[in-house]
Design a protein around this motif. Structure first.
Motif: not given
Lengths: 408, 408
Positions: A298, A301-302, A304-307, A348, B276, B279-283, B390, B392
């Motif tokens: 759920s 995915q986020l 793994f992407n958000t910082k 990551r 999902e 939450g992509k491309k590092g964002n 999704q 990642d």
């Protein structure tokens, strides 16, 4: 080893050990102050909650009162925020999320003013074979929702319900409750709601539900010892240092990733603890709660992407259902999936700490909650805010009082 | 007025109307594309979920199958993520959070591999007077948790349980299920899990629990019409524009503030949808769920301080329990407290939008969920990411497959 129910791993936390130790090291003086509050049993201190685990008095009160309501098969805790979140956290962790369907006693929480939840709880209470016990909990006695629910419930349940009122020692509400012939339980006024789980606020309903509150307090006592020692050795100080270091770097969401359904409410309890303790001076860290492995399907995915997120992975080592082939198999898969998630997070560079609870026993949960309360007092020190009080909540309450047109 | 079950208020959203309209206006072409998918019933499109509300076929399949399991008093949905979050959202909103205690039928969700939840569900299923229906749902058929729970449950329940398998049309899993003599239900392969609530994934278990799926789909159909119209008039486009504008400004937490206990799971469903989808491309934007008024006593202190959160206040106008004096009183207080919170948020320049649901009926919930799915497709367009897939999540799955040492 005082923290014997929790194993820690700070290896993937995103900062070198030296930095962590330096930051935690700044907490020595604060830890000494907190230790003094405990040693001197200083009930005037806002940190007085630290005395509660070793306090015999309240545990005895709750333990003595609980058997008198032995024939109550339904307990309704009327309270909101700090008045019920700790009870929920311990009850669900120890008795399990399905306790109301499986157990002999049921516990309901009347917190917000939800007309439909109210009707459901009332119907279930009316149908229950045994008596109903209403435990109204409000430190101030002026909480709008609690008063509204209490009035509505006592009205709807009439003679079927007994009442116990829990509130600040010496408060007007308690005096009134006694005049009405209700049993009462007191809370030390200096102990704030979100730090009150080990006072009669949590102890009584938990004891009435059959939770072993002695073991709960024993776990908490050991956490007080283990977390108020030399600052660089205190896991509470180390975690506070890490949350602080991430916050300084701009990572301002702290996610509890709980790999156990029964722990969800410990996460919700922590949300309040963190939000109200350090959400101050135009700043703060936003606490979130995720359930593993569910939220891998759920939220991952986020993640793994958000910082912006620092994670706290919490696992349980020993499950209750470990003696069946199915239980063992599910436990093994849970472990593998949690390992895999951690490995992927590490790959990551998504920072996290790991807490492994020995089990979901009273002792372990007492230890966890006490650790996190101390962590918050120390984190507030690093952030330069007061971990007690919640001054800005008055903003909407003032408006509400006007609209409600009364004293509450 | 197609969106007749939801009232919107964008007046305190933090941007002038002109900016909102300009941004929403950029979505005209995307909306036209999505409209074409619906008009041409293009089941090869990843946006094929938009066809589902008007699709007679699946609703008929679920409706025809449900009565055959009329004597099942316990339904266990075995599925995780998109395979159960939509069902939970609709079921809890429509039937209420206490349905398992009050109703004649019980529904349980076996999602993660939690040994203790598994035992509780199994015990309850064994004790149930009627039959047990297991609905295993996995689009791919390869979900580790779902397969593990399915095997453990069928093993533990034996003859007492009937089985229905829901999966992608034409998949190996469905063929196998049929070989085993199980009833099966199909999902169009292009419809992703988090967009699948109006396919047989959600429709069958909801129909089996007595939810009016025709009304649910009717609400969703009207939302497709209402949200795929002229972009500046589409509430989905306006909300997408606002989330995007805040994201551009650095406000990257979106909080669903739900003033109804029964709506909590609609918030959890939205979490997956948002996390999902964008939450992509590092964002991404981190979705959170709060319950009003409960979290006014828990999170509000932070919400008044942090600058990182854009809120969505969701209220219910008509409660089921509106005909008793207590119900009316609680409803009134809920309204006043929500008003007060909004006023205080506005005073502090904390941005929010308001959604007022007519009620918690199937029609209204269908409308809400469909609106939010379209919102997400449009938000992804503005953010320049693909709202489907999704990728990642594979990161931990790959590691897990290796550790599990098998094909799953």
């Amino acid at each position: 080893m005082n923290m014997r129910a929790i194993e820690f791993d700070f290896g993937k936390a995103g900062f070198p050990e030296k930095t962590i130790r330096e930051t935690a090291g700044r907490l020595g003086k604060r830890i000494a102050e907190l230790r003094t509050v405990v040693a001197e049993r200083d009930y005037s201190s806002p940190a007085a909650s630290l005395i509660l685990p070793q306090e015999k008095k309240f545990a005895a009160e709750s333990k003595n009162l609980a058997p008198r309501y032995r024939d109550s098969s339904t307990i309704i805790v009327v309270g909101i925020g700090g008045s019920n979140l700790g009870t929920m956290a311990v009850q669900e962790a120890v008795l399990g999320k399905y306790a109301n369907l499986l157990g002999k006693k049921r516990i309901f929480y009347a917190d917000t003013v939800d007309a439909d939840s109210f009707r459901a709880i009332t119907e279930l209470a009316k149908k229950s074979e045994g008596n109903v016990l209403i435990n109204a909990i409000s430190k101030s006695g002026t909480t709008t929702e609690t008063n509204a629910n209490f009035n509505a419930l006592t009205c709807a349940l009439g003679e079927k319900a007994s009442v116990i009122v829990t509130g600040d020692a010496g408060s007007k509400t308690l005096a009134e409750a006694e005049k009405n012939g209700y049993d009462t339980l007191t809370v030390p006024p200096a102990v704030g709601g979100r730090y009150s789980v080990f006072s009669n606020v949590g102890l009584f309903p938990l004891a009435a539900m059959g939770v072993n509150i002695s073991a709960l307090l024993e776990g908490a006592t050991d956490a007080v010892d283990g977390c108020l020692e030399e600052s660089t050795e205190s896991p509470a100080a180390v975690i506070a240092a890490l949350v602080y270091l991430h916050w300084k770097k701009g990572i301002r969401i702290h996610n509890q990733f709980l790999f156990s359904n029964d722990l969800e409410s410990t996460g919700k309890w922590y949300r309040q603890l963190m939000a109200e303790s350090i959400g101050k001076k135009g700043n703060g860290v936003t606490p979130t709660v995720s359930i593993g492995t569910t939220d891998l399907h759920s939220m991952a995915q986020l993640y793994f992407n958000t910082k912006s997120i620092f994670h706290r992975m919490v696992r349980v080592k020993k499950w209750k259902n470990a003696n069946t082939p199915e239980g063992r198999k599910l436990k093994t898969i849970m472990g593998i999936l949690a390992d895999s998630a951690e490995e992927a997070f590490a790959n990551r560079r998504k920072p996290f700490i790991k807490l492994a609870l020995k089990d979901k026993s009273e002792y372990a949960i007492g230890q966890l909650l006490q650790l996190e309360m101390i962590e918050m007092m120390l984190l507030a020190k690093l952030m330069g805010v007061n971990p007690f009080g919640q001054p800005d909540v008055e903003r909407y309450k003032k408006i509400a009082r006007k609209k409600l047109g009364g004293g509450n």
